[in-house]
Structures are given as C-alpha cells and as structure tokens.
Design an enzyme around this catalytic site. Structure first.
Site, short mmCIF file in Angstrom:
data_model
loop_
_atom_site.label_atom_id
_atom_site.label_comp_id
_atom_site.label_asym_id
_atom_site.label_seq_id
_atom_site.Cartn_x
_atom_site.Cartn_y
_atom_site.Cartn_z
N HIS A 83 0.85 -1.19 0.00
CA HIS A 83 0.00 0.00 0.00
C HIS A 83 0.89 1.24 0.00
CE1 HIS A 83 -3.37 2.66 0.85
NE2 HIS A 83 -2.54 3.29 1.66
N ASP A 164 -15.32 2.59 7.77
CA ASP A 164 -14.26 3.50 7.36
C ASP A 164 -14.70 4.37 6.20
OD1 ASP A 164 -11.49 4.55 7.25
OD2 ASP A 164 -11.66 3.69 5.25
N ARG A 171 -14.62 12.83 7.61
CA ARG A 171 -13.33 13.48 7.90
C ARG A 171 -12.96 14.45 6.79
NH1 ARG A 171 -9.62 8.75 8.03
NH2 ARG A 171 -8.00 10.31 8.28
N SER A 186 -7.67 3.82 9.26
CA SER A 186 -8.42 3.81 8.01
C SER A 186 -7.71 2.92 6.98
CB SER A 186 -8.52 5.26 7.50
OG SER A 186 -9.00 5.30 6.19
N LYS A 190 -8.75 -1.52 6.07
CA LYS A 190 -9.03 -2.05 4.72
C LYS A 190 -8.01 -3.12 4.35
CE LYS A 190 -9.29 2.28 3.58
NZ LYS A 190 -9.41 3.62 3.09
N1 URA Z 1 -6.08 6.88 2.83
C1 URA Z 1 -7.04 6.22 3.51
O1 URA Z 1 -7.50 5.18 3.09
N2 URA Z 1 -7.46 6.75 4.68
C2 URA Z 1 -6.96 7.89 5.19
O2 URA Z 1 -7.37 8.29 6.26
C3 URA Z 1 -5.98 8.56 4.46
C4 URA Z 1 -5.54 8.03 3.28
#
Ligand code: URA
Length: 426
Positions: A83, A164, A171, A186, A190
């Site tokens: 990621h 999320d 947010r 967050s 995932k």
């Molecule tokens: N990417 C995400 O998936 N969540 C965040 O809070 C910031 C970047």
C-alpha cells in the site's frame, strides 16, 4: 450501556476509551444510531487527544468488524500486498503486482480511485480497453489461484470496512483527515480486511505527499506496522522520498505506458529501483527466498504475468492506449541544472488537465496527463522542452499551466538523495 455524548466527552477530556465504548460507537455509527455530527465530533476529539496503541488496535478491529473479511488461506502460495500513501507519478503497483506474482507470491491488491492530485491506480488501469475494476470475491479468488496469473488489482467492495468509508467521507469535510491514528486505522482496517498475509507499506514523505516531514511519516509508519502486527499480518514500512514525481509521467494512460517500459526491462531508473526494492521487501515479508525480482523483469516473466493479469480482468493487453486530442509544451526560461521539481505542481497540473477528479464519482480522461522531459539532475538550455501537457479539452491548458509553470528550480548544482529513506518493522 454506552452513549455517544459520554464517549465524545471522554475523548475530549483526554481519557482512554474502553474496548466496550469503541465497539459500541463504531457499530452504532455503522447502523446509523450514532449521527454523523456525533462521529465528526469524536473524530475531532481523537485528532486532538490521540489514541493509545490498544485503543487504536481495538478501533481498527471494530472498523474491520463493520464489514466482511476476505480469506485467502486456502491458496497454495503466500499472499502479500503493498500500500502506498500516495504520490505523484506513483504507478509502482502496475509493474509491482505482476512482478511479485512472477516471483511466486499471490498479490491481492484492492485499490481506490484517485481524489485530488495523487491519481488512482484503478483510473490508470481503466485506460486499458476492456479492463474492469469491479470483481466478485469468487473472481478475485480464482485469479489469485491461477498459477499463470496470481495477481489482481481491483476495487474494494462495499462490504470492506464500510464504517471507514462513511467515516472517511465525514473526515474529508470536517478538517479531521490529518490525524495519525485515524489515517493509520483507516488504511489498515481495509488492508487487514482484504485478507493478505503480509503487507509492505510505502509511506511517502515530502512536498508531494500526505506526510510533509520525516517525523510525521515515521509516526504513521510505526502506527500502521503496529496495527498490522497486532492483527497477525507480517507488516513492514519503507519511508520513501516524494519531493519530485516518480518517473517521467503523471496521469492515466501515460503512466500505464511507462509501467510497460519497466516490465519490458527499461523505464526510468527511480521507478525500477523502487519497484525492485518493494518487490524484494514483499518477498521477504511473505517468506519467499532465493528469487531476485530484477531477474524476473529482465527475463520477461513479469511482463507475461502483466498480460495474463490484464486479460483476466477483461482487458486487451495488446490494444493501443488512448492518445490525447491536444498537447502543449512547457519550455525552460533559463540555462542550468534542474535542482528541484515540485511534485505537487506536477500532480495538480495532471489533475487539472482531466486525469483526476474533484468530486467522487466524476469521470476522468484516460489520455490526460503530463510527460516530463527534465527532472532533477538534468541540464537544460533556455527554450528546451521541460514537459508536455495532454488533454482532450484544451480550455484546461491555462489552469494546468498555472500549476506547473514554476515547478522547476534551475540552478548550478544538484545533489542526489536516496529514494528509500528508512525502514520500519520486520
Ligand atoms: N487513505 C485512507 O485510506 N485513509 C486515510 O485516512 C488517508 C488516506
């Protein structure tokens, strides 16, 4: 029995939330019992007060429990994913996923679409005729199990950490994105729900990144590595430089084109270096030894996997990529050496040309983007091309040019700096 107001007040006053409070508030938010304004207030309290490591682990577990978790434990090979926190010209997933599959791991890469200046992996791949991002769980499983493919890059389904998704949208409009615990939970909710056994995080640092300085990037990396480790995912993070764009392209089809050069054994040196370094780190995290990814780029097996991966998702790997209707060249105003190239300026220009979107759900232009002709370290003469801008809608040139025109600093001397700055974990 919990209630939203007392949980918000507890965090506002600097207390540690209990596991029962965290489980309740995330579950009640998912069900619509906790209102958006209450969750927004809690997000702001978390931004100010932070979270302890146990609190953050529990918060992340509650986010995962709001949806379903994928399971690839029946595959005969280890799974590993990467990621990136997002950077300009960051097309690394495109060569990396098939490369790591060619080295013997399965790569389940669930990705997002771009929002803002950093671009999205799915948007880039969608410039390939026929390629589709939406797959069912069974399709993902059978592509990963196919020994000729073993890599999938697709959209995260609606059931992957749905709490999320809702919280991120809040947010985004309440000034609470910039909280390290909220960013870490967050991303990791995932990635853990995605079911990968090992994970390499590419945490970008610099002017073109989310994290502008090394200490924030290090804190984010440490929080994410701790969350992955607590959840049983072998997790490592690399902090990598994002002051100037990666490679020579930013956009959609132009980035696919550059990824193909890397898979063919060429391509810009920074892209090759980062791809091979991340691949080696992923293989180590997955427990695979004795294979060098550089060999798999050189012998064409990574390119074979790419073709199989694109075809498995309906794409035609031999089809011509879209070409923009219009182009415009930016030229140097003076002689000298490029000492800096502002990634943000390049990213914003690509976005304004139509490669990115301003609001979720908007279409993007496949052929829009920027091709760089001069990067830090290159010597230029006045009048020499610095970049070509591409779009189907020429009225966008003026606004895009305003973003990129001053991106190059031209001086006398350039000192190289490393791409990989630091490693956290494993
Ligand atoms: N990417 C995400 O998936 N969540 C965040 O809070 C910031 C970047």
């Amino acid at each position: 029995m919990s209630d939203a107001v007392s949980i918000i007040a507890a965090k506002r006053d600097g207390h540690t939330l209990t596991s029962a409070q965290i489980d309740w508030v995330v579950d009640a938010f998912t069900k619509g019992v906790v209102a958006d304004e209450q969750m927004s207030a809690l997000a702001m309290a978390i931004l100010w007060r932070g979270m302890t490591r146990p609190e953050l682990s529990r918060w992340t577990a509650a986010m995962i429990a709001s949806g379903s978790r994928m399971d690839f434990s029946s595959l005969p090979v280890p799974t590993v994913d990467k990621h990136s926190t997002g950077g300009v010209g960051d097309k690394i997933t495109l060569p990396l996923a098939p490369l790591v599959a060619a080295c013997g791991a399965a790569v389940p890469q669930l990705s997002g679409r771009g929002l803002g200046h950093t671009g999205g992996t799915l948007d880039k791949l969608e410039s390939i005729p026929g390629w589709r991002a939406d797959l069912t769980g069974d399709e993902i499983h059978s592509i990963l199990a196919d020994p000729a493919v073993g890599a999938v890059v697709c959209a995260a389904g609606a059931d992957l950490a749905p709490a999320d998704k809702r919280l991120y949208a809040l947010r985004d409009v309440t000034g609470t994105v910039e909280s390290i615990p909220l960013i870490a939970s967050s991303i990791m909710s995932k990635k853990i729900a995605e079911g990968t056994g090992a994970l390499v995080l590419d945490v970008k640092v610099g002017a073109g990144a989310f994290m502008k300085n090394l200490s924030d990037a290090r804190a984010l990396a440490e929080a994410m590595v701790a969350l992955g480790t607590d959840a049983g995912v072998r997790t490592v993070a690399l902090l990598t430089a994002m002051d100037s764009p990666l490679g020579l392209t930013a956009g959609n089809a132009v980035e696919v084109e550059e990824s193909l050069e890397v898979l063919a054994g060429g391509g810009p040196a920074d892209i090759v270096e980062l791809t091979v370094t991340l691949a080696r780190t992923m293989l180590t995290a997955a427990g695979i030894e004795g294979v060098d990814p550089a060999d798999k780029l050189a012998d064409g097996s990574a390119m074979d996997r790419w073709r199989a991966m694109i075809a498995a998702q309906g794409g035609d790997p031999g089809a011509a990529l879209p070409v923009a209707k219009e182009s415009q060249v930016i030229t140097a105003e003076s002689d000298g050496v490029v000492t800096a190239l502002d990634a943000m300026g390049v990213g914003v220009a690509a976005w304004r040309l139509g490669a990115g979107r301003e609001r979720q759900g908007q279409p993007v232009q496949a052929a829009a983007g920027v091709r760089l002709h001069a990067k830090p370290g290159d010597r230029v003469l006045a009048g020499q091309p610095l970049a070509t801008l591409y779009t189907d809608t020429p009225e966008k040139f003026e606004h895009a040019t305003a973003a990129i025109a001053d991106a190059w600093t031209i001086g006398d001397a350039y000192e190289t700096s490393p791409i990989v700055i630091e490693r956290v974990g494993l």
